[in-house]
Design an enzyme around this catalytic site. Structure first.
Site, PDB file in Angstrom:
ATOM      1  N   ASP A   1       1.043  -0.691   0.016  1.00 22.91           N
ATOM      2  CA  ASP A   1      -0.245  -0.211  -0.145  1.00 22.91           C
ATOM      3  C   ASP A   1       0.562   1.256   0.293  1.00 22.91           C
ATOM      4  O   ASP A   1       0.792   2.462   0.342  1.00 22.91           O
ATOM      5  CB  ASP A   1      -0.857  -0.295   0.958  1.00 22.91           C
ATOM      6  CG  ASP A   1      -2.109   1.146   0.963  1.00 22.91           C
ATOM      7  OD1 ASP A   1      -2.303   1.055  -0.607  1.00 22.91           O
ATOM      8  OD2 ASP A   1      -2.749   1.283   2.207  1.00 22.91           O
TER       9      ASP A   1
ATOM     10  N   LYS B   1       1.710   4.278  -1.289  1.00 23.58           N
ATOM     11  CA  LYS B   1       1.549   5.471  -1.745  1.00 23.58           C
ATOM     12  C   LYS B   1       1.852   7.288  -0.893  1.00 23.58           C
ATOM     13  O   LYS B   1       2.726   6.730   0.459  1.00 23.58           O
ATOM     14  CB  LYS B   1      -0.091   5.482  -1.256  1.00 23.58           C
ATOM     15  CG  LYS B   1      -0.727   5.131  -0.485  1.00 23.58           C
ATOM     16  CD  LYS B   1      -2.159   4.957  -0.639  1.00 23.58           C
ATOM     17  CE  LYS B   1      -2.996   4.995   1.074  1.00 23.58           C
ATOM     18  NZ  LYS B   1      -4.409   4.810   0.666  1.00 23.58           N
TER      19      LYS B   1
ATOM     20  N   ASN C   1       1.019   6.922   2.763  1.00 20.09           N
ATOM     21  CA  ASN C   1       1.819   6.377   4.244  1.00 20.09           C
ATOM     22  C   ASN C   1       3.072   7.075   3.706  1.00 20.09           C
ATOM     23  O   ASN C   1       3.993   5.762   4.316  1.00 20.09           O
ATOM     24  CB  ASN C   1       1.685   4.818   3.318  1.00 20.09           C
ATOM     25  CG  ASN C   1      -0.197   4.933   3.735  1.00 20.09           C
ATOM     26  OD1 ASN C   1      -0.938   5.238   4.959  1.00 20.09           O
ATOM     27  ND2 ASN C   1      -0.288   3.669   3.137  1.00 20.09           N
TER      28      ASN C   1
END
Length: 473
Positions: A272, A274, A277
């Site tokens: 995840d 991105k 994050n």
């Protein structure tokens, strides 16, 4: 006791039925039900050149004066397959149930009034109690984020027992506290993901990964206490600046590559990656965070879960072909493209159309970028994972040796000796000026939650970091 006659009951029923018949369900004005509206997070739609998609403005949202024009609609992270979704070769229009930490209450009242009673003691291997810390040991200062499983608070460690230094952290005892509701986790069958996040964080120590200091639980919630990184999210700075120069993006990308490489060598895939994050510290270094979708995967194995954030998901995930570490390198390519151009290479308001673009369309590379940047992006954004840069036997070294990274001294980078050209404006350890006002303006309440009636799902969750490793200055 009041006795109601049969005739009165019939009258009441007929009145109720007539009122129910008049109820109508308003038709949504949005054109794409499967997308998630971020208008209340980033303000109403604007004519920003960086806006990837458009949507109807939220009546409850407001755009703060002086805020940058940024993407206000983006997919949330999601996990699958869920019980309601069967993996097939077709692209699903509606795939997963997204539940954004509902503000529910229970019979016990406010969570903060009963946290001491809820503090659970777990047993170590010798049968001794190991939990000596709980929510009551932290003072909530403000909200700094909210996601699919709960809220993230900025908190201060109370020096109630003389152990405020345990586990490291900042000199002022400022931390980030991630709070997740058990009933939401159990209802969505995400227990294994939450356990994995905690377990992975206890194993990972790296200069560009946020460090876990404590984990504990109450009867209704899970808590992770992490170092508070006060420079804000990379997402915040990227859309404030619009784009990064190649020199600026090179350092951030190199630090991300270093962190992801460490994860892969530990058998962990993040899944995840991105800008939301990735945090930035006061010195301008990036810090990878949020391991809610991370998974330990053997080198020769494949995961078939549909997970991630659509704009950053590799084609093999969308096609349910099975994925491993190569999926992370695709996401790094998307991140680099976004840093250099202001938006991901594939965008669409409709998720099905977006998925089709990621699978079928070629990446359009802006001519203003250097030939070295073009070469790296082409290597990372190979749709076939076996041909993707970083997928070979030397792994991340393929990426580190790429000509675009020639200016990077990797040894100095990994000892944090490389000076960054940009440093966030930070006034102190507890500064939250670089976090979006939509979060920091929220009431800092650890809201109540019902206690799950199911059996023990989270035994062994408690953790205290043995030694401080990455102390904030």
């Amino acid at each position: 006791m009041n006795i109601v006659s049969t005739a009165q009951k019939k009258t009441l029923h007929s009145i109720l039925a007539s009122k129910l018949n008049k109820l109508t369900i308003p038709v949504s004005s949005t054109s794409s039900a499967e997308d998630f509206d971020f208008a209340e997070v980033f303000g109403p739609p604007t004519s920003s050149p960086h806006a990837a998609v458009s949507t109807s403005p939220s009546s409850s949202s407001s755009l703060f004066l002086g805020d940058p024009q940024i993407i206000y609609n983006r997919s949330h992270s999601f996990i699958g397959p869920s019980p309601r979704y069967t993996v097939s070769n077709s692209l699903p229009l509606k795939t997963f149930n997204q539940e954004i930490d509902s503000e529910s209450s229970d019979e016990d009242g406010n969570e903060n009034r009963r946290i001491n009673a809820d503090k659970e003691t777990e047993k170590d291997e010798d049968g001794g109690a190991v939990c000596k810390i709980g929510p009551g040991d932290f003072e909530i200062l403000r909200v700094i984020g909210k996601g699919a499983f709960g809220k993230v608070f900025q908190v201060k460690k109370k020096d109630t027992d003389g152990i405020s230094g345990i586990g490291g952290g900042s000199g002022d005892g400022i931390f980030a506290m991630k709070v997740m509701k058990k009933h939401t986790i159990i209802k969505n069958n995400h227990v294994d993901y939450m356990k994995a996040e905690r377990d992975i964080l206890t194993k990972v120590v790296h200069p560009f990964i946020v460090q876990l200091r404590y984990s504990f639980q109450t009867k209704s919630k899970l808590y992770l206490i992490l170092d508070f990184i006060n420079g804000g999210h990379l997402f915040f700075h990227l859309y404030r600046q619009g784009i990064f120069s190649e020199d600026q993006a090179r350092v951030y990308t190199a630090e991300i590559v270093s962190a992801v490489s460490h994860l892969h060598k530990s058998g962990i895939v993040h899944r995840d990656l991105k800008p939301e994050n990735i945090l930035m510290d006061a010195d301008g270094h990036v810090m990878l965070t949020d391991f809610g979708l991370a998974k330990e995967i053997d080198e020769s194995s494949r995961s078939n879960s549909m997970c991630g954030t659509t704009e950053y998901m590799a084609p093999e995930i969308l096609l349910s072909k099975g994925h491993n570490k190569e999926a992370d390198w695709w996401s790094v390519g998307i991140l680099l493209y976004e840093m250099l151009t202001g938006q991901p290479p594939f965008t669409h308001a409709n998720r099905k159309k977006l998925q089709e673009k990621i699978i079928n369309e070629k990446v359009k590379l802006p001519p203003r970028l250097s030939s070295e940047a073009h070469s790296l992006l082409k290597g990372l954004l190979q749709k076939e994972p076996s041909r993707r840069l970083g997928s070979g036997p030397s792994g991340s070294d393929e990426i580190k040796r790429h000509k675009w990274f020639r200016p990077i001294n990797w040894k100095k980078l990994e000892t944090r000796e490389l000076q960054t050209k940009f440093k966030p404006d930070v006034s102190g350890e507890d500064c939250t000026a670089n976090f979006d006002k939509c979060w920091t303006a929220m009431p800092p309440d650890d809201s109540p939650a019902p206690t799950p009636t199911a059996g023990e799902h989270f035994q062994g969750y408690t953790y205290v970091a043995p030694n401080p490793w990455l102390s904030s200055k």
